[in-house]
Design a protein around this motif. Structure first.
Motif, PDB file in Angstrom:
ATOM      1  N   SER A  69       0.811  -1.325   0.125  1.00 13.75           N
ATOM      2  CA  SER A  69      -0.007   0.030  -0.058  1.00 13.75           C
ATOM      3  C   SER A  69       0.901   1.212   0.044  1.00 13.75           C
ATOM      4  O   SER A  69       0.315   2.427  -0.212  1.00 13.75           O
ATOM      5  N   ALA A  70       1.987   1.138   0.300  1.00 14.30           N
ATOM      6  CA  ALA A  70       3.117   2.300   0.379  1.00 14.30           C
ATOM      7  C   ALA A  70       3.566   2.877  -1.072  1.00 14.30           C
ATOM      8  O   ALA A  70       3.909   1.677  -1.880  1.00 14.30           O
ATOM      9  N   ILE A  71       3.517   4.030  -1.321  1.00 15.71           N
ATOM     10  CA  ILE A  71       3.940   4.509  -2.544  1.00 15.71           C
ATOM     11  C   ILE A  71       5.236   5.265  -2.619  1.00 15.71           C
ATOM     12  O   ILE A  71       5.422   6.179  -1.792  1.00 15.71           O
ATOM     13  N   ASP A  72       6.239   4.919  -3.493  1.00 16.41           N
ATOM     14  CA  ASP A  72       7.746   5.792  -3.490  1.00 16.41           C
ATOM     15  C   ASP A  72       7.142   7.085  -3.697  1.00 16.41           C
ATOM     16  O   ASP A  72       6.387   7.543  -4.723  1.00 16.41           O
ATOM     17  N   VAL A  73       7.823   7.931  -3.121  1.00 19.25           N
ATOM     18  CA  VAL A  73       7.397   9.576  -3.508  1.00 19.25           C
ATOM     19  C   VAL A  73       7.896   9.778  -4.759  1.00 19.25           C
ATOM     20  O   VAL A  73       7.250  10.717  -5.401  1.00 19.25           O
ATOM     21  N   ASP A  74       8.640   9.053  -5.453  1.00 15.51           N
ATOM     22  CA  ASP A  74       9.034   9.487  -6.662  1.00 15.51           C
ATOM     23  C   ASP A  74       8.188   9.318  -7.710  1.00 15.51           C
ATOM     24  O   ASP A  74       7.818   9.970  -8.632  1.00 15.51           O
ATOM     25  N   GLN A  75       6.880   8.307  -7.316  1.00 15.98           N
ATOM     26  CA  GLN A  75       5.785   8.089  -8.117  1.00 15.98           C
ATOM     27  C   GLN A  75       4.708   9.102  -7.894  1.00 15.98           C
ATOM     28  O   GLN A  75       3.806   9.394  -8.614  1.00 15.98           O
ATOM     29  N   LEU A  76       5.039  10.070  -6.916  1.00 16.73           N
ATOM     30  CA  LEU A  76       3.945  10.943  -6.243  1.00 16.73           C
ATOM     31  C   LEU A  76       4.096  12.468  -6.906  1.00 16.73           C
ATOM     32  O   LEU A  76       3.325  13.399  -6.693  1.00 16.73           O
ATOM     33  N   VAL A  77       5.567  12.498  -7.450  1.00 18.77           N
ATOM     34  CA  VAL A  77       5.846  13.952  -7.674  1.00 18.77           C
ATOM     35  C   VAL A  77       4.907  14.465  -8.876  1.00 18.77           C
ATOM     36  O   VAL A  77       4.631  13.649  -9.709  1.00 18.77           O
ATOM     37  N   GLY A  78       4.136  15.606  -8.754  1.00 21.09           N
ATOM     38  CA  GLY A  78       3.511  16.242  -9.669  1.00 21.09           C
ATOM     39  C   GLY A  78       2.024  15.879  -9.668  1.00 21.09           C
ATOM     40  O   GLY A  78       1.005  16.224 -10.440  1.00 21.09           O
ATOM     41  N   LYS A  79       1.833  14.871  -8.757  1.00 18.89           N
ATOM     42  CA  LYS A  79       0.472  14.249  -8.648  1.00 18.89           C
ATOM     43  C   LYS A  79      -0.356  15.354  -7.892  1.00 18.89           C
ATOM     44  O   LYS A  79       0.138  16.076  -6.769  1.00 18.89           O
TER      45      LYS A  79
ATOM     46  N   LEU B 238      13.005  23.523   9.818  1.00 15.25           N
ATOM     47  CA  LEU B 238      11.892  22.820   8.972  1.00 15.25           C
ATOM     48  C   LEU B 238      10.786  23.790   9.002  1.00 15.25           C
ATOM     49  O   LEU B 238      10.232  23.853  10.323  1.00 15.25           O
ATOM     50  N   TYR B 239      10.007  24.100   7.965  1.00 14.00           N
ATOM     51  CA  TYR B 239       8.847  24.702   7.841  1.00 14.00           C
ATOM     52  C   TYR B 239       7.874  23.678   7.201  1.00 14.00           C
ATOM     53  O   TYR B 239       8.071  23.138   6.110  1.00 14.00           O
ATOM     54  N   GLY B 240       6.644  23.455   7.757  1.00 19.30           N
ATOM     55  CA  GLY B 240       5.732  22.593   7.480  1.00 19.30           C
ATOM     56  C   GLY B 240       5.003  23.025   5.872  1.00 19.30           C
ATOM     57  O   GLY B 240       4.751  24.205   6.016  1.00 19.30           O
ATOM     58  N   PRO B 241       5.190  21.812   4.915  1.00 16.15           N
ATOM     59  CA  PRO B 241       4.581  22.179   3.754  1.00 16.15           C
ATOM     60  C   PRO B 241       3.047  22.590   3.651  1.00 16.15           C
ATOM     61  O   PRO B 241       2.547  21.917   4.855  1.00 16.15           O
ATOM     62  N   GLU B 242       2.358  23.175   2.811  1.00 15.89           N
ATOM     63  CA  GLU B 242       1.050  23.349   3.043  1.00 15.89           C
ATOM     64  C   GLU B 242       0.257  22.386   2.674  1.00 15.89           C
ATOM     65  O   GLU B 242      -0.873  22.272   2.955  1.00 15.89           O
ATOM     66  N   GLY B 243       0.728  21.508   1.741  1.00 12.59           N
ATOM     67  CA  GLY B 243       0.012  20.542   1.447  1.00 12.59           C
ATOM     68  C   GLY B 243       0.752  19.361   0.543  1.00 12.59           C
ATOM     69  O   GLY B 243       2.165  18.969   0.867  1.00 12.59           O
ATOM     70  N   GLY B 244       0.218  18.423   0.216  1.00 13.32           N
ATOM     71  CA  GLY B 244       0.588  17.244  -0.293  1.00 13.32           C
ATOM     72  C   GLY B 244       1.761  17.399  -1.362  1.00 13.32           C
ATOM     73  O   GLY B 244       2.762  16.666  -1.420  1.00 13.32           O
ATOM     74  N   LYS B 245       1.471  18.073  -2.477  1.00 11.11           N
ATOM     75  CA  LYS B 245       2.396  18.616  -3.420  1.00 11.11           C
ATOM     76  C   LYS B 245       3.702  18.893  -2.949  1.00 11.11           C
ATOM     77  O   LYS B 245       4.785  18.520  -3.315  1.00 11.11           O
ATOM     78  N   GLN B 246       3.633  19.812  -2.051  1.00 15.33           N
ATOM     79  CA  GLN B 246       4.884  20.368  -1.517  1.00 15.33           C
ATOM     80  C   GLN B 246       5.651  19.343  -0.536  1.00 15.33           C
ATOM     81  O   GLN B 246       6.837  19.471  -0.570  1.00 15.33           O
ATOM     82  N   ALA B 247       4.820  18.793   0.209  1.00 19.24           N
ATOM     83  CA  ALA B 247       5.395  17.688   1.303  1.00 19.24           C
ATOM     84  C   ALA B 247       6.366  16.743   0.326  1.00 19.24           C
ATOM     85  O   ALA B 247       7.301  16.201   0.652  1.00 19.24           O
ATOM     86  N   VAL B 248       5.703  16.242  -0.927  1.00 20.44           N
ATOM     87  CA  VAL B 248       6.212  15.211  -1.852  1.00 20.44           C
ATOM     88  C   VAL B 248       7.314  15.854  -2.433  1.00 20.44           C
ATOM     89  O   VAL B 248       8.370  14.992  -2.639  1.00 20.44           O
ATOM     90  N   GLU B 249       7.161  16.933  -3.094  1.00 19.64           N
ATOM     91  CA  GLU B 249       8.538  17.342  -3.317  1.00 19.64           C
ATOM     92  C   GLU B 249       9.712  17.648  -2.541  1.00 19.64           C
ATOM     93  O   GLU B 249      10.776  17.318  -2.963  1.00 19.64           O
ATOM     94  N   THR B 250       9.299  17.879  -1.395  1.00 21.83           N
ATOM     95  CA  THR B 250      10.611  17.983  -0.527  1.00 21.83           C
ATOM     96  C   THR B 250      10.997  16.482   0.082  1.00 21.83           C
ATOM     97  O   THR B 250      12.354  16.611   0.077  1.00 21.83           O
ATOM     98  N   LEU B 251       9.999  15.545   0.225  1.00 22.78           N
ATOM     99  CA  LEU B 251      10.688  14.374   0.497  1.00 22.78           C
ATOM    100  C   LEU B 251      11.211  13.839  -0.952  1.00 22.78           C
ATOM    101  O   LEU B 251      12.282  12.845  -0.392  1.00 22.78           O
ATOM    102  N   HIS B 252      10.991  14.082  -1.850  1.00 28.76           N
ATOM    103  CA  HIS B 252      11.668  13.604  -3.074  1.00 28.76           C
ATOM    104  C   HIS B 252      12.996  14.059  -3.256  1.00 28.76           C
ATOM    105  O   HIS B 252      13.906  13.491  -3.349  1.00 28.76           O
ATOM    106  N   LYS B 253      13.362  15.498  -2.799  1.00 27.36           N
ATOM    107  CA  LYS B 253      14.711  16.123  -2.799  1.00 27.36           C
ATOM    108  C   LYS B 253      15.348  15.465  -1.773  1.00 27.36           C
ATOM    109  O   LYS B 253      16.747  15.327  -1.850  1.00 27.36           O
ATOM    110  N   LEU B 254      14.599  15.234  -0.427  1.00 25.43           N
ATOM    111  CA  LEU B 254      15.513  14.651   0.665  1.00 25.43           C
ATOM    112  C   LEU B 254      15.871  13.166   0.301  1.00 25.43           C
ATOM    113  O   LEU B 254      17.136  12.956   0.730  1.00 25.43           O
ATOM    114  N   ALA B 255      15.147  12.336  -0.390  1.00 27.01           N
ATOM    115  CA  ALA B 255      15.577  11.257  -0.651  1.00 27.01           C
ATOM    116  C   ALA B 255      16.689  11.223  -1.604  1.00 27.01           C
ATOM    117  O   ALA B 255      17.553  10.471  -1.356  1.00 27.01           O
ATOM    118  N   LYS B 256      16.633  11.839  -2.503  1.00 24.02           N
ATOM    119  CA  LYS B 256      17.589  11.922  -3.714  1.00 24.02           C
ATOM    120  C   LYS B 256      19.129  12.427  -3.094  1.00 24.02           C
ATOM    121  O   LYS B 256      20.084  11.912  -3.304  1.00 24.02           O
TER     122      LYS B 256
END
Length: 130
Positions: free
Chosen positions: A6-16, A98-116
């Protein structure tokens, strides 16, 4: 631990478009092993939910606790400089603000950059808001 299907890699969520969804679980693959990262105070709050605004801090805190100190600068969400703007969710971990992202799009982009940047993998499980 195996990553749940059920878990989705953040790479697959960027831009969704993630409106209508909230994160329900966070997973980080560190040194080839998946770890579920929980809210540190959740045992005191049985119904504590992960929020988009706190999920990046959870990931950074986990990696920091594993000895990682080099994180990417991500706009207004992750930096070594305190911001003068008033943001609802703020955390300081080591030298990092760390400043909390406003929503999913910003959170996923931040997590994606963090993972890379850290050479890890990050996955989240999503829950549809009713």
């Amino acid at each position: 631990m195996d990553l749940p299907s059920s878990a989705i890699d953040v790479d697959q969520l960027v831009g969704k478009d993630l409106r209508g969804y909230v994160p329900s679980r966070l997973f980080v693959n560190f040194k080839g092993k998946w770890h579920e990262v929980s809210i540190s105070h959740a045992e005191n709050w049985p119904r504590a939910r992960i929020a988009w605004s706190s999920i990046t801090a959870m990931a950074v805190r986990f990696l920091y606790d594993q000895g990682i100190r080099d994180f990417p600068y991500v706009g207004k969400y992750l930096s070594k400089e305190p911001l003068s703007i008033n943001i609802q969710y703020t955390a300081k971990i080591g030298d990092w603000y760390l400043y909390g992202p406003e929503g999913g799009k910003q959170a996923v982009e931040t997590l994606h950059k963090l993972a890379k940047h850290t050479g890890t993998k990050i996955a989240i499980e999503l829950q549809k808001i009713r």
